[in-house]
Design a protein around this motif. Structure first.
Motif, PDB file in Angstrom:
ATOM      1  N   UNK A 424       0.819  -1.210   0.000  1.00 45.00           N
ATOM      2  CA  UNK A 424       0.000   0.000   0.000  1.00 45.00           C
ATOM      3  C   UNK A 424       0.857   1.266   0.000  1.00 45.00           C
ATOM      4  N   UNK A 425       2.191   1.116   0.014  1.00 47.73           N
ATOM      5  CA  UNK A 425       3.087   2.263  -0.038  1.00 47.73           C
ATOM      6  C   UNK A 425       3.412   2.884   1.296  1.00 47.73           C
ATOM      7  N   UNK A 426       3.221   2.125   2.390  1.00 52.37           N
ATOM      8  CA  UNK A 426       3.516   2.626   3.731  1.00 52.37           C
ATOM      9  C   UNK A 426       4.892   2.123   4.158  1.00 52.37           C
ATOM     10  N   UNK A 427       5.738   3.014   4.678  1.00 54.59           N
ATOM     11  CA  UNK A 427       7.062   2.630   5.141  1.00 54.59           C
ATOM     12  C   UNK A 427       6.954   1.621   6.274  1.00 54.59           C
ATOM     13  N   UNK A 428       7.752   0.561   6.191  1.00 51.31           N
ATOM     14  CA  UNK A 428       7.619  -0.517   7.169  1.00 51.31           C
ATOM     15  C   UNK A 428       8.948  -1.005   7.735  1.00 51.31           C
ATOM     16  N   UNK A 429      10.046  -0.355   7.409  1.00 52.40           N
ATOM     17  CA  UNK A 429      11.338  -0.778   7.938  1.00 52.40           C
ATOM     18  C   UNK A 429      12.451  -0.406   6.978  1.00 52.40           C
ATOM     19  N   UNK A 430      13.652  -0.893   7.275  1.00 53.45           N
ATOM     20  CA  UNK A 430      14.807  -0.570   6.450  1.00 53.45           C
ATOM     21  C   UNK A 430      15.746  -1.769   6.382  1.00 53.45           C
ATOM     22  N   UNK A 431      16.579  -1.787   5.357  1.00 56.88           N
ATOM     23  CA  UNK A 431      17.606  -2.805   5.176  1.00 56.88           C
ATOM     24  C   UNK A 431      18.892  -2.114   4.744  1.00 56.88           C
ATOM     25  N   UNK A 432      20.017  -2.805   4.902  1.00 58.38           N
ATOM     26  CA  UNK A 432      21.326  -2.252   4.556  1.00 58.38           C
ATOM     27  C   UNK A 432      22.111  -3.212   3.680  1.00 58.38           C
ATOM     28  N   UNK A 433      23.086  -2.652   2.971  1.00 53.98           N
ATOM     29  CA  UNK A 433      24.092  -3.468   2.308  1.00 53.98           C
ATOM     30  C   UNK A 433      25.444  -2.780   2.439  1.00 53.98           C
ATOM     31  N   UNK A 434      26.495  -3.590   2.511  1.00 58.12           N
ATOM     32  CA  UNK A 434      27.864  -3.096   2.606  1.00 58.12           C
ATOM     33  C   UNK A 434      28.630  -3.653   1.412  1.00 58.12           C
ATOM     34  N   UNK A 435      29.283  -2.754   0.669  1.00 59.82           N
ATOM     35  CA  UNK A 435      29.951  -3.149  -0.557  1.00 59.82           C
ATOM     36  C   UNK A 435      31.369  -2.623  -0.552  1.00 59.82           C
ATOM     37  N   UNK A 436      32.318  -3.483  -0.965  1.00 62.82           N
ATOM     38  CA  UNK A 436      33.692  -3.064  -1.216  1.00 62.82           C
ATOM     39  C   UNK A 436      33.939  -3.175  -2.716  1.00 62.82           C
ATOM     40  N   UNK A 437      34.536  -2.143  -3.284  1.00 63.91           N
ATOM     41  CA  UNK A 437      34.826  -2.129  -4.725  1.00 63.91           C
ATOM     42  C   UNK A 437      36.291  -1.839  -4.959  1.00 63.91           C
ATOM     43  N   UNK A 438      36.869  -2.550  -5.934  1.00 63.94           N
ATOM     44  CA  UNK A 438      38.191  -2.173  -6.420  1.00 63.94           C
ATOM     45  C   UNK A 438      38.065  -1.778  -7.879  1.00 63.94           C
ATOM     46  N   UNK A 439      38.529  -0.574  -8.183  1.00 67.69           N
ATOM     47  CA  UNK A 439      38.430  -0.043  -9.547  1.00 67.69           C
ATOM     48  C   UNK A 439      39.802   0.141 -10.162  1.00 67.69           C
ATOM     49  N   UNK A 440      39.920  -0.344 -11.400  1.00 66.31           N
ATOM     50  CA  UNK A 440      41.073  -0.034 -12.252  1.00 66.31           C
ATOM     51  C   UNK A 440      40.540   0.756 -13.437  1.00 66.31           C
ATOM     52  N   UNK A 441      41.166   1.895 -13.713  1.00 66.67           N
ATOM     53  CA  UNK A 441      40.689   2.736 -14.805  1.00 66.67           C
ATOM     54  C   UNK A 441      41.882   3.469 -15.428  1.00 66.67           C
ATOM     55  N   UNK A 442      42.112   3.225 -16.688  1.00 65.26           N
ATOM     56  CA  UNK A 442      43.179   3.970 -17.369  1.00 65.26           C
ATOM     57  C   UNK A 442      42.815   4.171 -18.840  1.00 65.26           C
TER      58      UNK A 442
END
Length: 442
Positions: A424-442
């Motif tokens: 029905x579109x009513x806020x009911x809680x929250x969740x989390x995520x934890x992310x580690x990233x390694x980027x190579x860019x050249x």
């Protein structure tokens, strides 16, 4: 033998030209000069972003029918190759090839595709260029076309890619465009042929009183974005906008943009006895934003990056789209599911208003030592007031970049907190995520 010596000499000259210094203190480029002064060239780049992620699942989440209250996955968020160049004073081409969102649930050995393929001609070099092809020269806002190698946080504000994979190809569109500069005003305009929703993996044949993309042949789409650049001027060789300059520029821009398409959406009318006729409505999106990036103490290497945006999205009544980036789940138990469904999804796109802000601080080089790079903590907030939700939607990101060598070699640790809503579109809680990233860019 003479031909062999000529060939070897030519290859040695090409090798000297391929690796060219871009700045005195930064990286080197893979670049082939086509004339003596280097103004005509062909250049190649490579990007790879590897994610290692822990996610608290949305209620009822399953992976192949097995309940998963949490997931851990490894994936490739983006892997890209670019090849582009200035062939003459007026002719430019750009191509990009790669894949996105490859994790353990992805189909194997498929998914790489051309993101961009365009040809451009400078009618008045620096002032007006026109081009056509599959391209990210689009309208609306700064990060509708983000430079993914220089993102401030873990990811770009994806809600700004407003028709992503619905009527385009991962934000790229088949377009005829014009771009250039008039003094400090930077502009881009595009006439686009949208892709039909039937060829998208978002397609559903179900009729609804909530708006969705129309299944009729799409009409042309019009879009534009304009920036007034008060301080240093940003380049516009490609459409992609830098996320953080790491103190190498003083940039202060005000921007505004739009996307409009007649009869792009449709829905079924509500009547006293149920549903009535199908009604077509226009797609009307507009946004304003501000971007600020400046060195604070050049001798210490400190810098500030900040961005804020307001967007008004009209996809028609009740439009709402759930998105979970590289979703680590593929099913949900129906009676346990919340509005967004499985995995890490939340309502990212919808009819209504969106407020967004991000800020990052580049710490002194001495914190880690001159040869250990620098840290860049950041914070981002997306707040949406979507018509179909009874409560506001806030997604927060808090993290830090460890810039081992600028954006060329970068480790990012990010914590994201997202909302849950009932059907029905009513806020009911929250969740989390934890992310580690390694980027190579050249």
């Amino acid at each position: 033998m003479k031909k062999l010596l000529v060939l070897i000499s030519g290859l040695m000259s090409m090798t000297d030209a391929v690796v060219a210094q871009t700045t005195a203190s930064e990286k080197k480029e893979i670049r082939l000069h086509l004339n003596n002064d280097g103004s005509h060239y062909v250049k190649a780049t490579f990007l790879n972003q590897t994610w290692v992620r822990y996610n608290q699942s949305n209620p009822g989440t399953t992976v192949f029918g097995t309940p998963k209250a949490e997931t851990f996955d490894i994936g490739l968020r983006r892997t890209r190759l670019q090849l582009y160049g200035q062939l003459t004073d007026r002719i430019f081409f750009y191509t990009q090839f790669g894949q996105n969102n490859f994790n353990y649930l992805s189909s194997r050995k498929v998914g790489a595709f051309f993101h961009d393929a365009l040809t451009e001609y400078a009618l008045a070099p620096g002032y007006v260029s026109v081009g056509a092809g599959l391209t990210a020269w689009s309208g609306l806002s700064r990060f509708a076309s983000p430079s993914v190698g220089s993102i401030l946080g873990m990811d770009a504000p994806l809600y700004q890619q407003a028709t992503n994979d619905a009527t385009d190809e991962f934000l790229r569109k088949l377009s005829l465009y014009a771009k250039g500069k008039a003094g400090k005003l930077d502009y881009r305009l595009a006439l686009t042929q949208p892709m039909p929703i039937q060829t998208s993996n978002l397609f559903t044949a179900l009729d609804s009183t909530f708006s969705n993309f129309s299944q009729r042949p799409p009409k042309k789409q019009y879009q534009g974005y304009f920036m007034y650049q008060f301080l240093d001027q940003e380049g516009n060789t490609t459409p992609y906008m830098t996320g953080s300059y790491l103190g190498t520029k003083r940039v202060f821009n005000l921007g505004a943009g739009f996307i409009a398409q007649p009869d792009a959406m449709w829905h079924r009318q509500r009547t006293g006895s149920g549903v009535g006729d199908t009604v077509s409505t226009d797609l009307r999106l507009w946004a304003v934003d501000v971007f600020y990036d400046t060195p604070l103490n050049p001798s210490a290497g400190t810098a500030l990056t900040a961005y804020a945006s307001f967007s008004h999205y009209d996809y028609g009544p009740g439009y709402l789209r759930m998105t979970g980036v590289m979703n680590p789940a593929n099913g949900v138990v129906a009676h346990q599911a919340t509005l967004a469904g499985a995995g890490n999804a939340f309502p990212m796109y919808g009819t209504g208003q969106v407020y967004y802000a991000q800020v990052g601080y580049l710490t002194p080089r001495t914190w880690l030592g001159d040869d250990q790079g620098a840290l860049q903590p950041y914070f981002a907030l997306m707040y949406a007031d979507y018509d179909r939700l009874q409560d506001g939607m806030a997604v927060t990101n808090l993290g830090v970049n460890w810039l081992l060598k600028g954006h060329t070699s970068k480790i990012t640790l990010d914590w994201q907190n997202r909302p849950l809503f009932t059907r029905a579109g009513v806020a009911t809680g929250r969740r989390s995520q934890v992310t580690a990233q390694y980027q190579i860019y050249f």
